[in-house]
Design an enzyme around this catalytic site. Structure first.
Site, PDB file in Angstrom:
ATOM      1  N   GLU A 185      29.323  96.501 -39.957  1.00 31.16           N
ATOM      2  CA  GLU A 185      28.323  95.318 -39.270  1.00 31.16           C
ATOM      3  C   GLU A 185      26.791  95.617 -39.391  1.00 31.16           C
ATOM      4  OE1 GLU A 185      32.004  95.542 -36.534  1.00 31.16           O
ATOM      5  OE2 GLU A 185      30.826  96.725 -37.645  1.00 31.16           O
TER       6      GLU A 185
ATOM      7  N   CYS B 142      32.795  97.150 -32.626  1.00 31.53           N
ATOM      8  CA  CYS B 142      32.798  98.240 -31.255  1.00 31.53           C
ATOM      9  C   CYS B 142      31.975  97.603 -30.152  1.00 31.53           C
ATOM     10  CB  CYS B 142      32.612  99.589 -31.625  1.00 31.53           C
ATOM     11  SG  CYS B 142      30.924  99.702 -32.338  1.00 31.53           S
TER      12      CYS B 142
ATOM     13  N   ALA C 141      60.427 116.234 -53.914  1.00 34.90           N
ATOM     14  CA  ALA C 141      60.845 115.971 -55.160  1.00 34.90           C
ATOM     15  C   ALA C 141      62.245 116.284 -55.462  1.00 34.90           C
ATOM     16  CB  ALA C 141      59.977 116.728 -56.193  1.00 34.90           C
TER      17      ALA C 141
ATOM     18  N   ARG D 285      47.584 114.220 -51.102  1.00 31.54           N
ATOM     19  CA  ARG D 285      47.019 115.141 -49.926  1.00 31.54           C
ATOM     20  C   ARG D 285      45.834 114.748 -49.282  1.00 31.54           C
ATOM     21  NH1 ARG D 285      49.227 120.837 -52.444  1.00 31.54           N
ATOM     22  NH2 ARG D 285      51.304 120.439 -52.237  1.00 31.54           N
TER      23      ARG D 285
END
Length: 343
Positions: free
Chosen positions: A46, A73, A152, A182
């Protein structure tokens, strides 16, 4: 609101543990300014949007609409309350994608805007706004990290050799994808045997961005200090039953052997402000999360270059739904989420 979302996701990997947020100021169909939360600890969406407004357009603010993907917030954190800035700028209307579940906000921003006489609309593209911050929402509503299980496997469902020697299943493109995954999560978790036999680094060296916090389960502290996990390049936390403390970049977090382990791990990660975790193995640890129904996504890479029906069996899934499938060269990537009955 679609534009807010497109702006917000540009900050992926840069704002956690804060949420990704986008904001757009509109007057009679014309976009006056836009912004998004770019970096943790810096200005929110904002504020960046308001700061991007041209001086000649400021007189239009009382008749303008600010669209923002997450509730502004209402508290002082690393930056002042965004709701206060919106009120001070005399913006007449605010359209909010979804409510912020963080306990210091959670409706307070909306109420503050309404009390100041601003017309507030909520719930616009609500699901989409929640989805881009699914880690943030999981953390604050379930008091645990967003949990992704990954492995995998061969076409016949093996994830490794019986003697624990390395079985190279996925191709180079899939390996780069894993390193991208990751980079998108706060932490990565492995069990004792995976750390011992594979000796992984658990970094995202084949991708850009920050490596995740390395988490390893070593209840009896039997892992040697010579492992890559303990090379000091990345923050590492060892969950164990023997000690607490810190040695260099390695921290030791004590858990109780006599109590269920997974709730303790989740509670520890919540206390450590770890909003998401990628569980990479081994099979026993992965299966324990599956059996407990304690996960939000499962990502399975199935390679086609190795044909064997011998070795370590992959974890067994149940009550899941396939949400995405795609090919990456000769590998197949399947993404699952818990079925509705298992959420």
């Amino acid at each position: 609101m679609h534009r807010c979302l497109a702006l917000a996701v540009q900050a992926a990997g840069n704002v956690a543990p804060n949420p990704m947020v986008g904001a757009v100021l509109v007057n009679e169909g014309r976009i006056l300014a836009e912004g998004y939360h770019r970096q943790y600890g810096q200005a929110h969406a904002e504020v960046n949007c308001i700061n991007a407004l041209k001086a000649e357009d400021r007189a239009l603010l009382p008749a303008s609409v600010m669209y923002v993907s997450l509730e502004p917030c209402a508290h002082f954190g690393k930056t002042p309350p965004c709701a206060d800035r919106i009120i001070a700028e005399n913006i007449g209307n605010v359209v909010i994608g979804c409510r912020d579940p963080f306990k210091q906000v959670d409706g307070r921003g909306i109420e503050k805007l309404k009390a100041a006489g601003i017309h507030v609309t909520t719930g616009v593209l609500e699901k989409e706004c929640q989805d881009i911050n699914k880690r943030f929402f999981c953390f604050h509503t379930k008091q645990r990290p967003y949990i992704i299980l990954k492995w995998a496997q061969t076409p016949t469902g093996q994830i490794g050799n019986a003697d624990h020697s390395r079985l190279l299943i996925s191709n180079a493109a899939s390996n780069r994808l894993v390193h991208q995954w990751r980079s998108e999560e706060a932490a990565i978790l492995v069990g004792t045997n995976t750390a011992l036999y594979d000796n992984p680094s658990l970094t995202n060296r084949y991708w850009t961005g920050r490596s995740p916090v390395r988490l390893v389960l070593d209840m009896d502290l039997r892992l040697p200090a010579s492992l890559h996990l303990f090379n000091g390049t990345v923050r590492t936390i060892v969950f164990n039953s023997l000690k607490e403390g810190k040695e260099g970049q390695t921290a030791f977090y004590q858990v109780n052997k006599q109590e269920p382990l997974l709730p303790q791990l989740c509670n520890a990660m919540y206390k450590l402000n770890i909003q998401s975790v990628l569980v990479e193995g081994g099979a026993q640890l992965l299966q324990s999360f599956i059996d407990a129904g304690l996960y939000d996504e499962v990502r399975i890479i199935t390679g086609t270059t190795i044909a064997t029906d011998q070795g370590l069996q992959a974890p067994q899934l149940r009550e899941v739904q396939l949400t995405r499938q795609y090919e990456l060269e000769e590998d197949t990537i399947n993404i699952y989420t818990p079925a509705a009955t298992n959420k």
